[in-house]
Design a protein around this motif. Structure first.
Motif, short mmCIF file in Angstrom:
data_model
loop_
_atom_site.label_atom_id
_atom_site.label_comp_id
_atom_site.label_asym_id
_atom_site.label_seq_id
_atom_site.Cartn_x
_atom_site.Cartn_y
_atom_site.Cartn_z
N MET A 208 49.60 45.89 59.64
CA MET A 208 49.48 44.65 58.88
C MET A 208 48.78 44.94 57.55
SD MET A 208 47.73 41.04 60.02
CE MET A 208 47.77 39.62 58.94
N ALA A 209 49.38 44.51 56.46
CA ALA A 209 48.85 44.79 55.12
C ALA A 209 47.54 44.04 54.89
CB ALA A 209 49.86 44.39 54.06
N ALA A 210 46.61 44.73 54.22
CA ALA A 210 45.33 44.09 53.91
C ALA A 210 45.52 43.00 52.86
CB ALA A 210 44.35 45.14 53.41
N GLU A 211 44.66 42.00 52.93
CA GLU A 211 44.75 40.86 52.01
C GLU A 211 44.34 41.28 50.60
OE1 GLU A 211 42.45 36.59 51.28
OE2 GLU A 211 42.20 37.70 53.17
N GLU A 212 45.15 40.92 49.61
CA GLU A 212 44.81 41.23 48.22
C GLU A 212 43.66 40.35 47.74
OE1 GLU A 212 48.00 41.25 45.46
OE2 GLU A 212 49.10 42.86 46.47
N PHE A 213 42.75 40.95 46.98
CA PHE A 213 41.61 40.25 46.40
C PHE A 213 40.88 39.40 47.44
CE2 PHE A 213 44.29 40.81 42.53
CZ PHE A 213 43.39 41.58 41.80
N LYS A 214 40.56 40.04 48.56
CA LYS A 214 39.79 39.36 49.60
C LYS A 214 38.45 38.89 49.05
CE LYS A 214 38.11 39.95 54.32
NZ LYS A 214 38.04 40.85 55.49
N LEU A 215 37.90 39.66 48.12
CA LEU A 215 36.66 39.29 47.45
C LEU A 215 36.84 39.61 45.97
CD1 LEU A 215 34.03 38.15 48.65
CD2 LEU A 215 33.05 40.43 48.48
N LYS A 216 36.54 38.65 45.10
CA LYS A 216 36.74 38.86 43.67
C LYS A 216 35.74 38.02 42.88
CE LYS A 216 40.45 35.38 43.55
NZ LYS A 216 41.87 35.15 43.23
N PRO A 217 35.62 38.29 41.59
CA PRO A 217 34.65 37.54 40.77
C PRO A 217 34.93 36.03 40.81
CG PRO A 217 35.48 39.45 39.59
CD PRO A 217 36.32 39.33 40.82
N CYS B 11 40.82 49.54 46.48
CA CYS B 11 42.24 49.28 46.65
C CYS B 11 42.81 50.08 47.82
CB CYS B 11 43.02 49.65 45.38
SG CYS B 11 42.30 49.04 43.84
N GLU B 12 43.96 49.64 48.28
CA GLU B 12 44.72 50.38 49.29
C GLU B 12 46.19 50.30 48.91
OE1 GLU B 12 45.52 50.48 54.11
OE2 GLU B 12 43.86 49.31 53.31
N GLU B 13 46.80 51.44 48.69
CA GLU B 13 48.16 51.53 48.16
C GLU B 13 48.24 50.73 46.87
OE1 GLU B 13 50.87 50.53 51.33
OE2 GLU B 13 50.48 52.43 52.38
N LEU C 83 41.75 45.12 46.88
CA LEU C 83 41.12 44.45 48.02
C LEU C 83 39.81 43.76 47.64
CD1 LEU C 83 41.61 47.25 50.72
CD2 LEU C 83 43.19 45.41 50.07
N ILE C 84 38.86 44.53 47.09
CA ILE C 84 37.52 44.02 46.79
C ILE C 84 37.25 44.27 45.31
CG2 ILE C 84 35.08 44.07 47.40
CD1 ILE C 84 36.95 43.28 49.69
N TYR C 85 37.03 43.20 44.54
CA TYR C 85 36.83 43.29 43.09
C TYR C 85 35.41 42.82 42.78
CZ TYR C 85 38.12 42.59 38.10
OH TYR C 85 38.20 42.64 36.73
N MET C 86 34.61 43.73 42.22
CA MET C 86 33.23 43.41 41.85
C MET C 86 33.00 43.66 40.37
SD MET C 86 31.53 42.44 44.59
CE MET C 86 31.40 42.62 46.38
N GLU C 87 32.19 42.82 39.74
CA GLU C 87 31.82 43.01 38.34
C GLU C 87 30.31 42.97 38.20
OE1 GLU C 87 35.04 41.31 35.31
OE2 GLU C 87 34.32 39.75 36.66
N ASP C 88 29.79 43.63 37.16
CA ASP C 88 28.36 43.57 36.86
C ASP C 88 28.12 44.13 35.47
OD1 ASP C 88 25.42 43.44 37.17
OD2 ASP C 88 25.90 43.26 39.31
N VAL C 89 26.90 43.91 34.95
CA VAL C 89 26.57 44.40 33.61
C VAL C 89 26.50 45.92 33.57
CG1 VAL C 89 25.42 42.35 32.75
CG2 VAL C 89 24.14 43.95 34.16
N GLY C 90 26.21 46.56 34.68
CA GLY C 90 26.24 48.02 34.78
C GLY C 90 27.29 48.43 35.79
N ARG C 91 28.09 49.42 35.45
CA ARG C 91 29.16 49.82 36.38
C ARG C 91 28.58 50.35 37.70
NH1 ARG C 91 29.27 53.59 32.30
NH2 ARG C 91 28.60 55.69 32.86
#
Length: 290
Positions: free
Chosen positions: A1-10, A170-172, A176-184
């Motif tokens: 079963m394919a993982a959900e895209e952008f399960k967590l994002k800004p 990401c997977e393929e 999956l999980i997108y995080m942002e911040d002032v420092g990478r």
């Protein structure tokens, strides 16, 4: 079963992460714009104060756990018994079943090339050479193009306010999980913390970043056990050297139909014709400049 895209994002609608300000543009006209917030977050491990990071303030628990993991203050087999976050005091306390004391480690600091409090404790290369990345992982060039398009078109704090870095697990061809911040480094640590707390395997994962491929970025990706690192931006010599040392697939300058591979090219299957890929719009082509 394919993982959900952008399960967590800004969460671009979170009013705590940006602030509206009024200024004057080059024509002398009034302008309204959003700017990214910076706030301190002091991290404790059990009863010991570890560090104060400047961060946008979302996902403090993931940031704290990921930071401790990447500094080898948390072990992969550690049991976290409790995490207390106090928004008013701007503190997060991670408690473990194992007793900890890192007084000696805290005295040794290395200034890294990361922005916004890019300081790590102890030996930057601690346990690095012991890590073995899986060699049977395959990466299709069509996935690189698909990921770049999906990530750069997704709503983000960068597109809303700029002055911020993004990292995506990401997977393929799926982000999956997108995080942002002032420092990478903060964005990386949030993803590391998420993977640890949610017991997410690094197997067959891809790490995508908008920031430079520095030694710090390579080391943290390798320590997470992820075999592929992709960036919109360029490389540093030490970052390339470290990637080649451990067999990390290192891909930079991934914009539109172009990318450059400087390590781990044996994993790549070139299944896409670059001429079929559209170049980026001007709006998104600027994303890696900050």
């Amino acid at each position: 079963m394919a993982a959900e895209e952008f399960k967590l994002k800004p969460n671009v609608d979170d009013t705590r992460l940006t602030r509206p300000v009024v200024g004057i543009d080059h024509n002398g006209c009034s302008v309204n714009l959003d700017v990214v917030e910076e706030r301190p977050l002091t991290l404790f491990l059990n009863g010991q104060e570890i560090v104060t990071n400047m961060t946008i303030g979302d996902y403090p628990e993931y940031l704290a756990v990921g930071y401790l993991l990447n500094q080898h203050m948390l072990r992969p087999d550690d049991e976290i018994t409790e995490i207390d976050y106090d928004d008013e005091l701007e503190t997060v306390i991670v408690r473990t079943a194992r007793e900890t004391n890192y007084e000696g480690k805290l005295k040794k600091k290395t200034r890294t090339s990361g922005c916004a409090q890019g300081t790590v404790f102890g030996d930057l290369m601690e346990h690095f050479e012991e890590i073995e990345l899986p060699q049977d992982v395959k990466l299709k060039s069509s996935w690189i193009y698909a990921l770049s398009k999906k990530i750069n078109m997704a709503p983000s704090l960068y597109l809303k306010a700029g002055a911020i870095h993004g990292c995506v697990l990401c997977e393929e061809d799926r982000p999956l999980i997108y995080m942002e911040d002032v420092g990478r480094h903060n964005a990386v640590d949030k993803i590391a913390g998420y993977m640890f707390m949610e017991k997410l395997s690094p197997e067959n994962k891809i790490f995508y970043t908008t920031g430079r491929l520095t030694s710090e970025m390579v080391i943290k990706t390798v320590k997470m056990g992820i075999p592929v690192l992709i960036s919109r931006s360029g490389f540093t010599a030490w970052g390339v050297e470290l990637a080649r040392q451990v067999g990390l697939t290192l891909i930079g300058r991934a914009k539109g139909k172009r990318f450059v591979v400087l390590s781990g090219e044996q994993r790549i299957e070139f299944d896409a014709n670059p001429e079929d890929v559209l170049d980026e719009s001007r709006k998104h082509a600027r994303k890696s400049e900050e």
